[in-house]
Design a protein around this motif. Structure first.
Motif: not given
Length: 697
Positions: A62-78
């Protein structure tokens, strides 16, 4: 102070090849995190950064990454989709608040989707569903929705309808607004228009919208009353109801699109923000004592409370050991001291980083709700809790399945031999489903894992990442032993030396247990013939002995020992004497109890083109498989079977030969079953011969 309501910790999971990593790439591109999209088939996906992932076109860790969308912070794990790496999905789901289940528009609900869905149910993770690959031949959104209901017993809440299918798929109709999102065909995710829905879809839109509204308003009595009085709920009210039902896992908002063609990904991101929970809206993690019993306390998500964090993944790279941590409460900063409740030792936090696949950004501090990585921690393993030394507490640990397959490896030369131990130590820390033992007789290193691919990758990592050449033996199956008859027996351990001796007499019953029950011990001694303080020693003697069965030395499972009488000596009896009595009793009575060899049975799911079904079933029958179901799909058939693991070695090669390279399969451990007599005799003979050889060395 970060607003936790703007956080979304999400995982993307699905069956192998349903498009998780491609979906993650499109999300990163849309949110401006990357500027060039990497494709899985080119080996350039951002989150597939291991050499082995790029070559095989699959996700392994699993790889972790983070990004922003519509003022929200998304921490994503693929997460990986291949069954051998489910452990990665399990431990990721453990620390996430929400998930995106990706399903293939033509493949539908595939075997690994079922496993991951089951894990997500156990972890009580709220999810949205993305039916991907709507541009594929054979794609059928409505069929996949039906499968989600039938196969997963889940309730999909359809939010969008596809416009066109296969080559003619151009976009989606948003059922809440009744508007169509239509993308241009130039592969640019941002070139789309929002327009009136196609007229020929009007009836379907109203029919599905009515279903959507009726399901959503059940979440709010007031809105429901108004709806029953004939008042149409506002979009805000509907969104609020959908959010409540999603977080309560009453239903799963369902969308569709084609990640590869950049269609529909914005709608997924909007749904993540609108419907998936922030860290404060999920059930807080229970705290447990050192024995693993819940204390009634919870790690409430709040930066002002004492620190509670869970290490959910260890990764070794060129900068040193990385520990991925989910912070549940409190804050963690550079230079602070944290207590590892498992080891009882305090460690100083050196560097904190935010991960973006294999690149990183330095942080000075992190707080409740964050998923970050700590560099250079020692003596830490997956599932350990880090907490405030002044307010110690342990979070519920993770439970990992036992491996079902093993191979022996030996270093090619003396230089490799010295490096092997260090490399394997690092790999075991990274992957809790990977175990290693040294065969005391032969001195060989035994690697144990979840499947052929799992161990194949491990050997590959040894060779490439660590530069160690090893010779690999034949894969070995993790057999088990059990008993089939009830035996009532007695054993007396008596040893007299100078001074006090050893004495312990036990009367006991050995009997077969239920399948999957493991080992059970009960004492029914009355009248103090065996004093209560010696009961644990008797249990310990049996428990230690069950590691080696009497047939071929495999661990013994699913049996019960009942201690019903015995005798002791006021001077010569001790815990050690009763433990030795139990160990000898095990060796004495197991051969009388009808010992039987058990083999791991795998749940096998095979996809084959229709014209090869007969050949595939014939081949499975030759492998002692029991065919459970056969389902016709658009592009071929799926055959579900249960088959002994020992017969499945090298199966992918045979399947590809039979199906001209078009067949696929996946398998996962199901349970242990008795071995047929002729197979058991062969296995016992081979095992004893192997042990005899290693002893003669």
């Amino acid at each position: 102070m970060t607003d936790l309501a703007k956080y979304r910790n999400i995982g993307i999971f699905a069956h192998v090849d349903a498009g998780k990593t491609t979906t993650t790439e499109r999300i990163l591109k849309l949110t401006g995190k990357i500027h060039k999209t990497g494709e899985v088939h080119d080996g350039e996906a951002t989150t597939d950064f291991m050499e082995q992932e790029q070559e095989r076109g699959i996700t392994i860790q699993s790889a972790a990454t983070s990004c922003e969308w519509d003022g929200h912070r998304l921490n994503i794990i693929d997460t990986p989709g291949h069954v051998d790496f489910t452990i990665e999905v399990y431990r990721s789901l453990k620390v996430l608040d929400g998930g995106v289940g990706v399903f293939c528009g033509s493949g539908g609900v595939e075997p690994q989707s079922e496993t991951n869905w089951r894990y997500a149910n156990e972890s009580e993770v709220a999810r949205i569903i993305f039916v991907n690959k709507m541009d594929r031949v054979g794609a059928d959104f409505y069929r996949v929705v039906e499968q989600i209901e039938d196969v997963l017993a889940a309730k999909p809440l359809v939010l969008v309808l596809p416009i066109g299918i296969e080559d003619h798929f151009t976009g989606c109709v948003d059922l809440l607004t009744r508007k169509a999102w239509v993308w241009d065909d130039d592969m640019d995710a941002t070139s789309f228009t929002i327009q009136d829905a196609p007229e020929d879809m009007a009836d379907a839109i109203e029919q599905w919208r009515e279903k959507l509204v009726e399901t959503a308003v059940e979440q709010d009595d007031e809105v429901m009353e108004q709806y029953l009085d004939g008042n149409e709920p506002s979009i805000e009210d509907l969104k609020r109801c959908i959010r409540k039902g999603t977080i309560g896992i009453d239903f799963f908002p369902t969308l569709c699109g084609s990640a590869f063609k950049n269609k529909g990904v914005q709608m997924v991101l909007n749904a993540v923000v609108d419907y998936l929970p922030d860290p404060t809206e999920v059930k807080p993690q229970p705290e447990v004592d050192l024995e693993g019993h819940e204390t009634g306390e919870f790690a409430i998500v709040d930066p002002e409370r004492p620190l509670r964090a869970l290490a959910f993944k260890i990764m070794d790279d060129r900068y040193g050991a990385l520990t991925f941590v989910r912070i549940y409460s409190g804050k963690m900063g550079k230079g602070t001291n944290v207590l590892n409740t498992f080891t009882g030792k305090t460690e100083r936090i050196g560097r904190l980083v935010e991960m973006h696949a294999d690149s990183r950004e330095e942080l000075s501090s992190a707080q409740a709700g964050d998923i970050i990585a700590v560099i250079g921690m020692k003596n830490i393993q997956t599932g350990h809790t880090l907490c405030d030394p002044n307010h110690p507490a342990t979070l519920e640990p993770m439970v990992f399945p036992d491996p079902v397959i093993s191979i022996a490896v030996s270093p090619a030369d003396k230089a490799a031999s010295e490096k092997l131990g260090i490399a394997i130590g690092k790999m075991v820390r990274e992957d809790p489903s990977f175990r290693v033992e040294t065969d005391e007789d032969s001195g060989e290193t035994i690697l144990k894992g979840m499947g052929e691919l799992h161990l194949d990758i491990k050997v590959d990592i040894l060779k490439r990442t660590h530069g160690i050449e090893v010779e690999v033996g034949k894969p070995q199956v993790a057999y088990r032993e059990t008993i089939t008859r009830r035996v009532e027996d007695s054993y007396t351990h008596k040893k007299q030396t100078g001074g006090s001796g050893q004495f312990g007499k036990i009367d006991y019953i050995l009997e077969p247990g239920e399948s999957g029950s493991g080992f059970e011990f009960e004492s029914k001694v009355t009248g103090g013939n065996v004093p209560r303080e010696f009961w644990p020693a008797v249990e310990k003697g049996f428990r230690k002995s069950l590691e080696k069965g009497v047939l071929a030395g495999y661990p013994c499972l699913d049996f019960k020992v009942t201690l019903f009488d015995g005798a002791y000596h006021a001077v010569d009896s001790s815990a050690v004497a009763f433990e030795l009595a139990a160990a000898a009793a095990y060796r004495q009575s197991m051969p009388k109890a009808g010992p039987q060899l058990m083999e791991p049975i795998m749940k096998v799911d095979v996809f084959t083109p229709d014209n090869h079904v007969g050949d595939v079933i014939g081949d499975l029958n030759r492998r002692r498989a029991i065919i459970k179901a056969q389902e016709a799909g658009v592009t071929g058939s799926r055959i579900k079977a249960e088959c002994p693991l020992s017969e499945m070695f090298g199966y992918i090669g045979s399947l590809r030969t039979i199906t001209s390279g078009r067949g696929q399969f996946s398998m996962e451990f199901l349970h242990y079953m008795p071995c047929p007599k002729n197979v058991a005799e062969e296995v016992i003979k081979e095992t004893l011969a192997r042990e005899g050889k290693s002893e003669s060395k």
